[in-house]
Design a protein around this motif. Structure first.
Motif, mmCIF file in Angstrom:
data_model
loop_
_atom_site.group_PDB
_atom_site.id
_atom_site.type_symbol
_atom_site.label_atom_id
_atom_site.label_comp_id
_atom_site.label_asym_id
_atom_site.label_seq_id
_atom_site.Cartn_x
_atom_site.Cartn_y
_atom_site.Cartn_z
ATOM 1 N N THR A 469 0.808 -1.224 0.000
ATOM 2 C CA THR A 469 0.000 0.000 0.000
ATOM 3 C C THR A 469 0.838 1.270 0.000
ATOM 4 N N HIS A 472 0.259 0.966 -3.887
ATOM 5 C CA HIS A 472 -1.086 0.567 -4.308
ATOM 6 C C HIS A 472 -2.129 1.201 -3.396
ATOM 7 N N ARG A 474 -5.011 4.679 -3.105
ATOM 8 C CA ARG A 474 -5.688 5.760 -3.814
ATOM 9 C C ARG A 474 -5.003 7.095 -3.542
ATOM 10 N N PRO A 488 -3.184 -0.978 -9.978
ATOM 11 C CA PRO A 488 -4.302 -1.432 -9.138
ATOM 12 C C PRO A 488 -4.234 -0.824 -7.741
ATOM 13 N N GLY A 489 -5.360 -0.431 -7.239
ATOM 14 C CA GLY A 489 -5.410 0.153 -5.903
ATOM 15 C C GLY A 489 -5.215 1.653 -5.920
ATOM 16 N N HIS A 492 -8.250 4.295 -11.000
ATOM 17 C CA HIS A 492 -9.596 3.861 -11.332
ATOM 18 C C HIS A 492 -10.095 4.814 -12.394
ATOM 19 N N GLU B 31 -11.992 -3.944 -2.287
ATOM 20 C CA GLU B 31 -10.869 -3.456 -1.478
ATOM 21 C C GLU B 31 -9.635 -3.236 -2.368
ATOM 22 N N ILE B 32 -9.373 -4.198 -3.256
ATOM 23 C CA ILE B 32 -8.243 -4.048 -4.183
ATOM 24 C C ILE B 32 -8.455 -2.815 -5.066
ATOM 25 N N HIS B 33 -9.725 -2.599 -5.416
ATOM 26 C CA HIS B 33 -10.075 -1.447 -6.244
ATOM 27 C C HIS B 33 -9.750 -0.130 -5.539
ATOM 28 N N GLY B 34 -9.666 -0.190 -4.216
ATOM 29 C CA GLY B 34 -9.343 1.012 -3.456
ATOM 30 C C GLY B 34 -10.554 1.657 -2.814
ATOM 31 N N PHE B 41 -4.239 -4.457 1.468
ATOM 32 C CA PHE B 41 -4.153 -4.727 0.026
ATOM 33 C C PHE B 41 -3.581 -6.105 -0.274
ATOM 34 N N TYR B 135 -5.792 -10.379 -15.708
ATOM 35 C CA TYR B 135 -5.284 -9.497 -14.650
ATOM 36 C C TYR B 135 -4.090 -10.150 -13.973
ATOM 37 N N LEU B 154 -2.365 -2.864 -18.424
ATOM 38 C CA LEU B 154 -3.358 -3.486 -17.559
ATOM 39 C C LEU B 154 -4.673 -2.726 -17.588
ATOM 40 N N LEU B 159 -10.286 -2.294 -16.212
ATOM 41 C CA LEU B 159 -11.582 -1.614 -16.364
ATOM 42 C C LEU B 159 -12.676 -2.618 -16.721
#
Lengths: 533, 213
Positions: A469, A472, A474, A488-489, A492, B31-34, B41, B135, B154, B159
């Protein structure tokens, strides 16, 4: 058919159990040959013993009065080694380099510009303290073909008594017992390399940030490879040499992706048990995760402001130290900002770099001037994300010719126009630029410059490697500045996320409305004495 | 009323295991998506991958089961009766009208369910599985030097996977709500747990409009 299904359950269960057992046994540790790391550890913890004792050689049983006599004695037996040394950048202060956009050129300490003491040219009397030679008062006049001036001892002295004098063009301190040093010679230790490389920029750890005299006797915490309580590796264990051409280069004076020291050379590109981590090595340098902080022992200079040069106290130059004892101001140099335990910055780097060369135009509106451009991007298969120290400096600039003004800094006496002796930046720039055959308008301004310094040392114990983290995430990702790929993380698509959230909101609204209407209509029906089935 | 067996043991095992795995995948995936932090993570990635492999394994068994038993025919979309089914959810359900499609062991799904599950199986599931596998493995071609099929970015994989995840969550919401639209609010749920459901005795007359019980 229903019965068949019932019979299928135990079969499915059995197959599942068998699959789990197979998976577990496949993943369980087996008797394998020792891992590459184990082999490497074994190799580097083997004790090195010298095969000869130089103190017994009659050639060295004499009183040396001049360092050149030592060199002649060395060459007397090692009769080809000086030729090797004289082909290296340690001696020549330049290498043949191909620079993208410039072509083939000679580049090195001789002609490069940095944002510490700016440039060597004209200042060799002082700068040559870190030249493997004697008497290089000027690269213009120095005889690069005279083998007697090769300084064997600075690298091979094992008596820990050999030191080069300040301002003596590379000659040793007159107090050094050359006889003792000559008899002690052997494989270079951390201290041999460190005598110059720990003090780049004029003081401990000033320049690199990951090169501190504490690496002479480091703890495991400070550097996992060189730790005296660990593998106790020497510089030359990684920086191996073939014919005195030492592996490794620094991108303040190098441009090409060649002869580099790599972690992968020992650790392979798949050093982790976790494949997901191994996959990172395609795009992320080992150093990025394994050097979480730098300047872990002493502080390093992160900003130098030459524009405050020349203040006097009681008519005399002075210096000031900050609360930690680091030089904060020195009249002949300006102001400094230091940092300790710093988080690196991160850039893409494919091993090639361009450089600001003296005389290059740098328009006023294109500042800060990047003195060494690192090439690389996500799309470049040779590029990795690497950690760097970023050095920021405010330095002399000619606003008319729109180029960095490189002053003569040092002279052995006053009146030669040197900045540190005569205190006149305009005059010093005039002399300095003339020495390079470059124009100078007579006006001095200041320009912001930026320089990248690769961080490769002070590798932390694995427990301290970056967690996922750190990048990874935001917000506050360490590589928030590297935007040319999807992480990733961190990343988006706001549009997709917005549409997705809207879809879920509408779906919820839909089912709640539908459900609410059903409940309401049921109540109404019951009240109206409806069928209420 | 007649008690008939609708869902076999394997079908229920498949359904509930899949339900748990999909919920877990959605939780760890976002969660991985943030979207939030729960496991951290690294653990979220690890658990997400394990659950994904389990779901794929389960799906392999389920596909095998569907083809050997012929149950796959349940999911062939049809337009027959679809209008009546739509009208039921839009109007009839509020008037307590009977279900227009009679559940039988050979015809468990109404035409809307057929279309939805068909879409789930041929579009959403493959989208999630394919983008999920890419992925994880999109680096492998370049790692092993197969440059011709190298995937550099990626971004589109991620997406596509995110899109699939949102669609899956939307499906889950509707799916959970639709549990309550059986003969009684709990009869669908009971059927998926026990395998049995009470259905009308006669399959021919009960669908006629206005029929009283």
């Amino acid at each position: 058919m229903v019965k068949d299904m019932k019979q299928a359950i135990p079969i499915v269960m059995t197959i599942t159990v068998l699959a789990v057992i197979a998976a577990v046994s496949a993943l369980a540790p087996k008797d394998e040959p020792p891992s590459p790391l184990t082999q490497v550890k074994e190799q580097y913890t083997r004790k090195q013993t010298a095969s000869v004792d130089h103190s017994k050689f009659p050639q060295l049983q004499r009183n040396f009065t001049r360092p050149q006599e030592v060199t002649e004695a060395c060459i007397g037996c090692h009769n080809g080694r000086h030729v090797e040394v004289m082909q290296t950048a340690h001696w020549r202060w330049e290498r043949e380099e191909y620079v993208p956009g410039r072509g083939v050129m000679y580049l090195g300490k001789r002609n490069s510009v940095n944002n510490f003491c700016l440039a060597t040219s004209g200042n060799e009397q002082r700068c040559a303290k870190c030249h493997v030679g004697y008497g290089m008062t000027s690269v213009q006049t120095f005889d690069f073909n005279d083998p007697r001036n090769v300084d064997c001892l600075v690298c091979h002295d094992r008596s820990a008594t050999y030191v080069k004098a300040s301002d003596m063009a590379g000659y040793p301190d007159p107090k050094v017992n050359l006889n003792r040093a000559a008899q002690s010679v052997g494989r270079p230790t951390r201290d041999n390399c460190g005598t110059c490389h720990f003090f780049g920029g004029g003081g401990n750890n000033v320049k690199h940030g990951d090169m501190d005299m504490a690496l002479s006797e480091p703890t495991r915490e400070l550097d996992v490879h060189m730790a005296v309580d660990g593998a106790n590796m020497q510089c030359v264990d990684c920086h191996t040499a073939e014919k005195h051409n030492i592996r490794g280069q620094v991108y303040s004076v190098s441009s090409m992706n060649r002869n580099r020291v790599t972690c992968e050379g020992c650790h392979t590109t798949t050093p982790h048990r976790d494949d997901l981590l191994n996959e990172h090595t395609l795009k992320v340098a080992c150093q990025t995760c394994h050097i979480p902080t730098y300047a872990k022992a002493g502080a390093t200079v992160v900003r130098w402001d030459w524009s405050t040069f020349g203040r006097l106290r009681d008519g005399k130059p002075y210096e000031e130290r900050d609360a930690d004892g680091n030089l904060a101001y020195k009249s002949i140099m300006g102001s400094f900002e230091w940092g300790k335990n710093l988080k690196p910055d991160y850039v893409w780097f494919n091993g090639t770099a361009d450089h600001y060369m003296s005389g290059d135009r740098a328009p006023k509106d294109a500042q800060p001037i990047l003195l060494n451009r690192f090439y690389g991007s996500y799309d470049d298969p040779d590029a990795r994300i690497v950690p760097v120290k970023i050095m920021r400096t405010r330095q002399f600039y000619d606003p008319v010719n729109q180029m960095l003004a490189l002053p003569l800094l040092f002279a052995t006496e006053r009146g030669k126009g040197a900045l540190w002796q005569d205190f006149n930046p305009v005059r010093a720039a005039e002399v300095g630029m003339k020495e390079r055959g470059l124009p100078f308008s007579g006006q001095i301004d200041f320009a912001e410059t930026v320089m990248y310094w690769n961080l490769n040392h002070m590798v932390a114990p694995k427990e301290q490697a970056l967690s996922c983290t750190e990048c990874h995430t935001r917000n506050g990702s360490r590589i928030a500045n590297l935007r040319d790929f999807y992480l990733p993380g961190r990343d988006h698509s706001p549009a997709l996320d917005g549409a997705g959230k809207l879809l879920i909101a509408l779906t919820l609204l839909g089912v709640l409305t539908h459900g609410g209407l059903r409940v309401a209509s049921g109540i109404l029906r019951r009240r109206n004495g409806g069928d209420g089935a | 009323m007649k008690r008939i067996k609708l869902y076999s043991g394997f079908e229920r095992f498949w359904h509930w295991t899949q339900a748990v795995l999909i919920l877990f995948l959605a939780f760890t995936g976002f969660e991985i998506h943030g979207s939030y932090t729960f496991f951290g993570f690294r653990e979220a990635v690890r658990y997400h991958n394990i659950a994904a492999y389990l779901l794929i394994a389960l799906t392999v068994f389920a596909i095998f089961w569907h083809f050997t038993t012929g149950e796959w025919r349940q999911y062939v979309p049809t337009l027959r009766n679809i209008r009546a089914q739509l009208e039921f959810y839009v109007f009839g359900i509020f008037r307590n009208a009977p279900h227009p499609t009679q559940k039988t062991a050979l015809n468990k799904l109404n035409p809307l369910q057929r279309i939805t599950y068909f879409g789930l199986k041929v579009f959403l599931f493959p989208l999630l599985v394919a983008s999920g596998l890419l992925y994880v493995f999109y680096r492998y071609p370049s790692r092993y030097g197969i440059e011709a099929i190298n995937i550099e970015s990626l971004r589109f994989i991620a997406l596509a996977h995110t899109l699939g995840a949102f669609l899956m969550v939307a499906f889950l919401i509707v799916h959970l709500y639709m549990i309550s639209t059986g003969e009684t609010a709990l009869s669908n749920l009971r059927a998926m747990i026990t395998g049995y459901e009470e259905v009308e005795q006669s399959t021919t007359t009960s669908t006629l409009e206005g029929q009283q019980t």
